[in-house]
Design a protein around this motif. Structure first.
Motif: not given
Length: 796
Positions: A350-356
């Motif tokens: 996951x990208x960090x934005x996807x985690x968010x």
């Protein structure tokens, strides 16, 4: 909209002054009253007049689920549309009820009524009238909505992978706009066109590429209504891809959510859903989100479809699905386990934005996840926090708060990263950051000071909910910032500005007033409003449990503001609340092992159960006290006569206390002595043989054979009497990993002192280790706490 010039009277604010052991009572109204007056303008004016827009009596502020969105649904005029309406919720006006929504089963047979439902023919005149009525309603609703400062894009995660282009509706302005003249030409040709599906779709696509100012007027154009009517009548003739293109075109055209065209599109997509691909289903769901339309039936089908095809989900499809689940405020129970396993499977990809986005979807849909999964997410975020956007980080904090996971590495890294970001973060993001610290009882002065510095200039963007949670968070952590006067006066002023909201959201006012009470601030006008009978009745029928908060506020005002002349809780209500809290305490608080042990040992130290009482001196603070009465020279006074106990001589409980022994009790053993040696040194004379030969060692205590004082009447304060309130605390009374008391427990101790009690701390970091030690050591410790010479001297 009409305007009116209003001169506002400044509210009163009581502020309790610092107190001494002699407990000065009353609310100070000297220089502390100045905190509630707005700061004078640089021109030096003493008063102010504000221009305010009149709002209808039933004005309501709706929750905005896309709180940080800066560009809604493709155009600036669409940004004004309220996004509080959850994707899976039907709109209900003030005072209306909403029937519970249920999801269809995974079987396609459940959809047969939808599949077989044919659209009813709609006359052109009726359609135009319906559209005009819808537009009028939309405009009226728009007047009643409140925009908040929004700088973040909740769909930022979709820009991280090209795969999202086929799963989401691009809400950006078209790259190549058409001239306005071409729009007029299209509308003119609608009347004479044959109405074939391909031509109609092409018209919608071209009109969606007009300049924004042209699209604003387009929806109210009768020629556009005629185009929509032709699309409705031909709805079954469109191929699924063409119908999706029409729905996508409705987003930049800002077609109202209740438009008849959208009604027919929803029914048709529900009918075709099981014949569509997952990619198409997610794209259509995203279009509904951009259009702010509630589609619970469609979402139910989507979730059932995803459940049956879970193994085929790609990573972007999974993230997009969780985004849709969050916006729909629905958490399909049968997907919970699959969601957790998929998060762990793709966690490193996951990208960090996807985690968010994942955390936000789980938070909005109230989907609980295991501590293990939350810790794995927090582990990764704590290592890459610098590279994470504030919006995505805030979303992770929401879920961390919801799961109540204490992840120390993340919180420490957050304390390094977030203070510098606070000035550029919007008000709701700051609120969620602050609330995370208070919910996890984590005190970080740098973060709180940065919040307090930034907040006054942004306070006008605060909803009542935001202002309340700021006040609660600072009060809960018992923190008053360096700019406390500006900070608190700005928030109290905003509470007055939002006062009209409290009738509908009473929980926000009580939350705010309790947060203020924790730090000795009592805005009297707001308190009077909160304690009026009409408001009390609203709290009684709220979906939240507000009785305890109302009780805490009402009794705190009685104790800390004796000059207060406003509304108060009725004695009957106070009695009801007291019985409710006492019943809970008997089941959950009095029976805690550390309190039971301390009570039993104190009975031994003092001579019997009549000398100590395990109860709540202040029921509204909802925690236990061990009450002990002494004379000023240290003699115990019997007062607890509920049991069949007669006055009798004190038992032999003498023990010699040394500096070395107390050092061992508080700091641990020294000189590598064994437990047996320490226990022998501290053993109470006569303990094993059960006689009464010992003496109490401290000067003010009774010697063996001495008689106790005459039995006083229960509850009456005797001359020369010292009342101790022993506080057997636990970790939940303090900030995380510290010895800093939380606001409620500071309030309790302050009020006990105001009532004349001497507060004696039995902190968990001293008492809990002793629970594993010998009885003699525990008795010696409690004896010292009760008969401490310094304490008795100060009390005298």
């Amino acid at each position: 909209m009409a305007t009116v010039l209003m001169c506002r009277r400044f509210p009163r604010l009581s502020r309790v002054t610092a107190f001494s052991t002699t407990a000065e009572r009353g609310c100070s109204k000297s220089k502390k009253e100045k905190r509630d007056k707005p700061r004078a303008a640089k021109s030096g004016t003493e008063s102010e007049a504000t221009i305010q827009l009149l709002k209808p009596q039933d004005y309501r502020v709706l929750y905005n689920p896309a709180a940080y969105a800066k560009g809604r649904a493709g155009s600036q005029q669409h940004a004004d549309r309220d996004s509080s309406q959850a994707l899976g919720d039907t709109f209900t006006g003030p005072g209306t009820a909403q029937a519970p929504q249920t999801f269809p089963t995974a079987s396609s047979q459940a959809l047969s009524p939808v599949r077989n439902a044919l659209p009813k023919p709609i006359s052109s005149t009726l359609l135009e009238q319906t559209i005009l009525a819808t537009l009028c309603k939309e405009e009226a609703e728009k007047e009643k909505r409140e925009l908040h400062n929004s700088k973040e894009d909740p769909r930022m995660f979709q820009k991280g992978r090209p795969e999202y282009r086929s799963l989401s509706c691009d809400s950006a302005e078209p790259a190549q706009t058409l001239p306005a003249e071409e729009g007029d030409s299209i509308l003119q040709s609608v009347a004479g066109c044959e109405g074939s599906p391909g031509i109609l779709m092409d018209y919608f696509l071209k009109l969606s590429r007009l300049p924004a100012e042209q699209r604003v007027a387009l929806v109210s154009d009768p020629r556009f209504s005629a185009l929509c009517h032709r699309a409705v009548t031909a709805i079954r003739l469109f191929s699924t891809p063409d119908l999706i293109q029409i729905l996508k075109a409705c987003v930049p055209l800002a077609v109202p959510a209740s438009h008849p065209l959208l009604n027919m599109c929803e029914a048709e997509f529900c009918r075709r859903a099981w014949d569509m691909s997952l990619e198409q289903l997610l794209l259509v769901a995203d279009c509904w989100r951009c259009l702010d339309r509630s589609v619970p039936s469609y979402l139910g089908i989507l979730f059932s479809y995803a459940n049956l095809h879970w193994k085929d989900l790609t990573l972007p499809q999974f993230v997009q699905l969780l985004y849709i689940i969050g916006e729909g405020r629905r958490s399909p129970a049968d997907l919970a386990q699959k969601v957790e396993s998929t998060i762990l499977k793709h966690l490193d990809a996951f990208t960090l934005e996807e985690l968010g986005a994942i955390c936000l979807g789980l938070f909005k849909s109230l989907s609980g996840i295991s501590d293990h999964v939350m810790r794995r997410i927090a582990d990764r975020v704590s290592l890459q926090m610098e590279d994470m956007s504030t919006y995505a980080l805030v979303n992770v904090l929401k879920m961390l708060r919801y799961t109540r996971v204490d992840h120390l590495p993340l919180m420490r890294e957050l304390g390094k990263v977030i203070p510098a970001r606070i000035p550029a973060t919007n008000i709701q993001g700051i609120m969620h950051i602050t609330l995370t610290y208070s919910a996890l009882h984590f005190f970080d002065e740098d973060v709180l000071a940065a919040v307090a510095t930034s907040l006054p200039s942004k306070v006008s963007y605060c909803r009542s909910k935001d202002a309340a949670k700021f006040l609660w968070s600072f009060g809960c952590l018992d923190y008053e910032p360096p700019n406390e006067e500006e900070f608190y006066s700005s928030l109290i002023k905003q509470l007055h500005a939002k006062r009209h909201e409290f009738s509908k959201f009473p929980e926000h006012l009580l939350t705010a007033l309790l947060g203020l009470a924790f730090v000795k601030r009592f805005p009297e006008e707001l308190i009077d409003f909160a304690l009026k009978e009409e408001f009390v009745q609203k709290t009684r029928v709220s979906k939240y449990e507000l009785n305890k908060d109302l009780f805490t506020l009402g009794k705190s005002v009685e104790i800390e503001c004796p000059t207060y002349q406003g509304s108060r809780l009725s004695p009957q209500l106070c009695q009801e609340f007291t019985e409710m809290v006492s019943s809970f305490a008997e089941r959950e608080i009095y029976v805690r092992p550390e309190i039971v042990e301390a009570t039993s040992l104190l009975e031994s130290v003092l001579g019997g159960p009549e000398y100590v009482k395990n109860h709540m001196i202040l029921p509204h603070t909802r925690s236990s006290d061990l009450e002990v009465h002494l004379t000023t020279d240290g003699h115990p006074i019997p007062f607890n006569f509920k049991g069949p106990v007669a006055a009798k001589k004190l038992k032999d409980m003498g023990v010699s206390l040394t500096d070395d022994l107390m050092s061992q009790l508080i700091q641990g053993r020294v000189h590598n002595q064994s437990p047996t040696v320490v226990g022998n040194e501290a053993r109470i004379p006569g303990q094993e043989r059960g006689d009464a030969a010992g003496t109490l060692c401290l000067g003010g205590a009774l010697t063996a054979g001495a008689k106790s004082q005459a039995e006083p009447k229960a509850g009456r304060w005797q001359p020369g009497e010292v009342r101790l309130a022993l506080q057997v605390s636990n970790r939940n009374h303090f900030c995380y990993g510290s010895k800093r008391l939380l606001g409620l427990h500071c309030l309790k101790r302050r009020q006990l002192r105001l009532l004349g009690y001497v507060v004696v701390e039995i902190p968990f970091w001293e008492w809990f280790p002793l629970l594993k030690r010998t009885r003699s050591e525990k008795l010696s410790y409690l004896h010292y706490k009760v008969f401490c010479p310094t304490l008795l001297t100060r009390a005298a």
